[in-house]
Design a protein around this motif. Sequence first.
Motif, PDB file in Angstrom:
ATOM      1  N   LEU A 212       1.035  14.598  13.450  1.00 24.15           N
ATOM      2  CA  LEU A 212       1.911  13.437  13.340  1.00 24.15           C
ATOM      3  C   LEU A 212       2.977  13.687  12.284  1.00 24.15           C
ATOM      4  N   ASP A 213       4.230  13.497  12.663  1.00 24.34           N
ATOM      5  CA  ASP A 213       5.349  13.772  11.781  1.00 24.34           C
ATOM      6  C   ASP A 213       5.464  12.714  10.677  1.00 24.34           C
ATOM      7  N   LEU A 214       6.027  13.115   9.548  1.00 27.42           N
ATOM      8  CA  LEU A 214       6.196  12.181   8.429  1.00 27.42           C
ATOM      9  C   LEU A 214       7.046  10.966   8.813  1.00 27.42           C
ATOM     10  N   SER A 215       8.000  11.184   9.728  1.00 31.71           N
ATOM     11  CA  SER A 215       8.901  10.099  10.113  1.00 31.71           C
ATOM     12  C   SER A 215       8.204   9.035  10.952  1.00 31.71           C
ATOM     13  N   ALA A 216       6.960   9.292  11.365  1.00 27.43           N
ATOM     14  CA  ALA A 216       6.254   8.355  12.251  1.00 27.43           C
ATOM     15  C   ALA A 216       5.420   7.330  11.493  1.00 27.43           C
ATOM     16  N   ILE A 217       5.550   7.262  10.180  1.00 24.77           N
ATOM     17  CA  ILE A 217       4.717   6.357   9.378  1.00 24.77           C
ATOM     18  C   ILE A 217       4.816   4.924   9.869  1.00 24.77           C
ATOM     19  N   ARG A 218       6.025   4.443  10.097  1.00 21.17           N
ATOM     20  CA  ARG A 218       6.184   3.039  10.474  1.00 21.17           C
ATOM     21  C   ARG A 218       5.614   2.749  11.851  1.00 21.17           C
ATOM     22  N   TYR A 241      -6.457   8.328  10.413  1.00 20.70           N
ATOM     23  CA  TYR A 241      -5.248   7.592  10.072  1.00 20.70           C
ATOM     24  C   TYR A 241      -5.208   7.320   8.576  1.00 20.70           C
ATOM     25  N   ASP A 242      -6.359   6.996   7.998  1.00 19.22           N
ATOM     26  CA  ASP A 242      -6.422   6.754   6.557  1.00 19.22           C
ATOM     27  C   ASP A 242      -5.999   8.008   5.793  1.00 19.22           C
ATOM     28  N   ASN A 243      -6.460   9.172   6.239  1.00 17.27           N
ATOM     29  CA  ASN A 243      -6.076  10.427   5.598  1.00 17.27           C
ATOM     30  C   ASN A 243      -4.577  10.689   5.749  1.00 17.27           C
ATOM     31  N   TYR A 244      -4.054  10.376   6.937  1.00 18.98           N
ATOM     32  CA  TYR A 244      -2.614  10.557   7.186  1.00 18.98           C
ATOM     33  C   TYR A 244      -1.794   9.704   6.230  1.00 18.98           C
ATOM     34  N   PHE A 245      -2.185   8.445   6.064  1.00 16.23           N
ATOM     35  CA  PHE A 245      -1.463   7.555   5.163  1.00 16.23           C
ATOM     36  C   PHE A 245      -1.577   8.033   3.714  1.00 16.23           C
ATOM     37  N   LYS A 246      -2.771   8.493   3.323  1.00 16.21           N
ATOM     38  CA  LYS A 246      -2.966   8.970   1.948  1.00 16.21           C
ATOM     39  C   LYS A 246      -2.084  10.192   1.665  1.00 16.21           C
ATOM     40  N   GLN A 247      -2.014  11.104   2.622  1.00 15.87           N
ATOM     41  CA  GLN A 247      -1.235  12.326   2.432  1.00 15.87           C
ATOM     42  C   GLN A 247       0.257  12.040   2.290  1.00 15.87           C
ATOM     43  N   ALA A 254       9.080   0.981   0.005  1.00 16.41           N
ATOM     44  CA  ALA A 254       8.363  -0.258  -0.318  1.00 16.41           C
ATOM     45  C   ALA A 254       7.933  -1.010   0.941  1.00 16.41           C
ATOM     46  N   LYS A 255       8.802  -1.030   1.942  1.00 14.57           N
ATOM     47  CA  LYS A 255       8.501  -1.780   3.157  1.00 14.57           C
ATOM     48  C   LYS A 255       7.318  -1.185   3.903  1.00 14.57           C
ATOM     49  N   ASN A 256       7.329   0.151   4.117  1.00 12.00           N
ATOM     50  CA  ASN A 256       6.222   0.796   4.819  1.00 12.00           C
ATOM     51  C   ASN A 256       4.915   0.656   4.042  1.00 12.00           C
ATOM     52  N   LEU A 257       5.007   0.858   2.742  1.00  9.20           N
ATOM     53  CA  LEU A 257       3.806   0.788   1.904  1.00  9.20           C
ATOM     54  C   LEU A 257       3.192  -0.606   1.950  1.00  9.20           C
ATOM     55  N   SER A 258       4.033  -1.626   1.861  1.00 11.34           N
ATOM     56  CA  SER A 258       3.513  -2.993   1.874  1.00 11.34           C
ATOM     57  C   SER A 258       2.989  -3.384   3.250  1.00 11.34           C
ATOM     58  N   ASN A 259       3.678  -2.945   4.317  1.00 13.38           N
ATOM     59  CA  ASN A 259       3.217  -3.257   5.675  1.00 13.38           C
ATOM     60  C   ASN A 259       1.840  -2.678   5.946  1.00 13.38           C
ATOM     61  N   ILE A 260       1.669  -1.411   5.595  1.00 15.36           N
ATOM     62  CA  ILE A 260       0.390  -0.745   5.863  1.00 15.36           C
ATOM     63  C   ILE A 260      -0.724  -1.349   5.016  1.00 15.36           C
ATOM     64  N   LEU A 269     -10.436  -3.658   5.676  1.00 14.91           N
ATOM     65  CA  LEU A 269     -10.870  -2.256   5.670  1.00 14.91           C
ATOM     66  C   LEU A 269     -11.089  -1.814   4.226  1.00 14.91           C
ATOM     67  N   ASN A 270     -12.077  -2.407   3.601  1.00 10.31           N
ATOM     68  CA  ASN A 270     -12.296  -2.212   2.167  1.00 10.31           C
ATOM     69  C   ASN A 270     -12.960  -0.888   1.831  1.00 10.31           C
ATOM     70  N   GLY A 271     -13.573  -0.250   2.836  1.00  7.94           N
ATOM     71  CA  GLY A 271     -14.290   0.985   2.538  1.00  7.94           C
ATOM     72  C   GLY A 271     -13.432   2.231   2.580  1.00  7.94           C
ATOM     73  N   LEU A 272     -12.133   2.074   2.826  1.00 11.97           N
ATOM     74  CA  LEU A 272     -11.246   3.222   2.928  1.00 11.97           C
ATOM     75  C   LEU A 272     -10.411   3.373   1.651  1.00 11.97           C
ATOM     76  N   ASP A 273      -9.880   4.569   1.457  1.00 10.52           N
ATOM     77  CA  ASP A 273      -9.263   4.924   0.173  1.00 10.52           C
ATOM     78  C   ASP A 273      -7.826   4.455   0.006  1.00 10.52           C
ATOM     79  N   PHE A 274      -7.105   4.299   1.097  1.00 11.84           N
ATOM     80  CA  PHE A 274      -5.672   4.071   0.990  1.00 11.84           C
ATOM     81  C   PHE A 274      -5.290   2.865   0.125  1.00 11.84           C
TER      82      PHE A 274
END
Length: 301
Positions: A212-218, A241-247, A254-260, A269-274
């Motif tokens: 998955l490309d970096l540009s596909a985050i949103r 997906y959690d690993n992808y977001f962490k990486q 700010a928008k992508n970070l807050s949306n996710i 999803l409290n048991g995940l690291d992101f």
Amino acid sequence: MAAMFPWRSPFRLSLRLLQTHIVKSDSLLDQLKTCTTDYQVFQLLGMNRSALTVHHVGCAVSLLWNFQEGNPEKYRTFRQIPDHPEFLELRTVAQNKIHLLDDGEMVDILHNLMKFQVAAHDALIQQLVLEGWRRLERFDFPTLAKFAVCLKKQDLTTSPLMGQIAGIVDRNLEDADDPESLSHLLVCLQAVSSPSLQERLIEKTESVIHRLDLSAIRHAFRVLRLFYKYKFTYVSLLEKYDNYFKQNIGTMDAKNLSNITSVYHQLRLNGLDFPAMAKPRLVEMIKTCNDPRLLQICLMP
């Protein structure tokens, strides 16, 4: 008559090569690509109305949207652009010459027009959808996925057309390897997929998510919403997906970070690291961002 058949393929190939050469040596297309503002695009189009082709339409509409996307939201004028005389001229050219568009150009124009909030009942939108339906069986996977996104935006998620797309995906899924296209199809086909197809789509998406490309985050965070229904069944995909977001947390605005982060909270999803990793970055961003929504997410327990 039969003796002519062997010549058809070379003739068509030569014609395509000629058309490609014409497009590549198109000075107006080259000039469009150097534009940096809406004004420059419209000025250039106005000076060359008689020379406009469908290739110019695709390039211009894409540029106009890219300029909008690059502006802060309060400076975007995308609601005014569809009423501009030169934009209306682009629409006329497209309506008269849809058959000359290649598959990718046609679906790109449909996708971008919908971003400009051109109504689903608009004549050009309907023509593009019908032309897409006619070509459906020959679309490659990325084009098919983008077309499905357009249908979803028109609330056609349970339509026979979407069902036909699901049938094509079902027959050709083994050949698909583009993670962004698979993510789109996973979301768009949810209402018309059989349990078997849905499971195969999820498994296939999981097998290629590392690409998955970096540009596909949103786009990726939209898939995350599906786990409201599937989070207990497809834990391994959720973890990937959690690993992808962490990486990619360092590249998120700010928008992508807050949306996710918001989706994580909504799905509990409290048991995940992101979320834990995102919170310090959100706190840091809040110093230079006046978005109250960010502050609200930062203060969530």
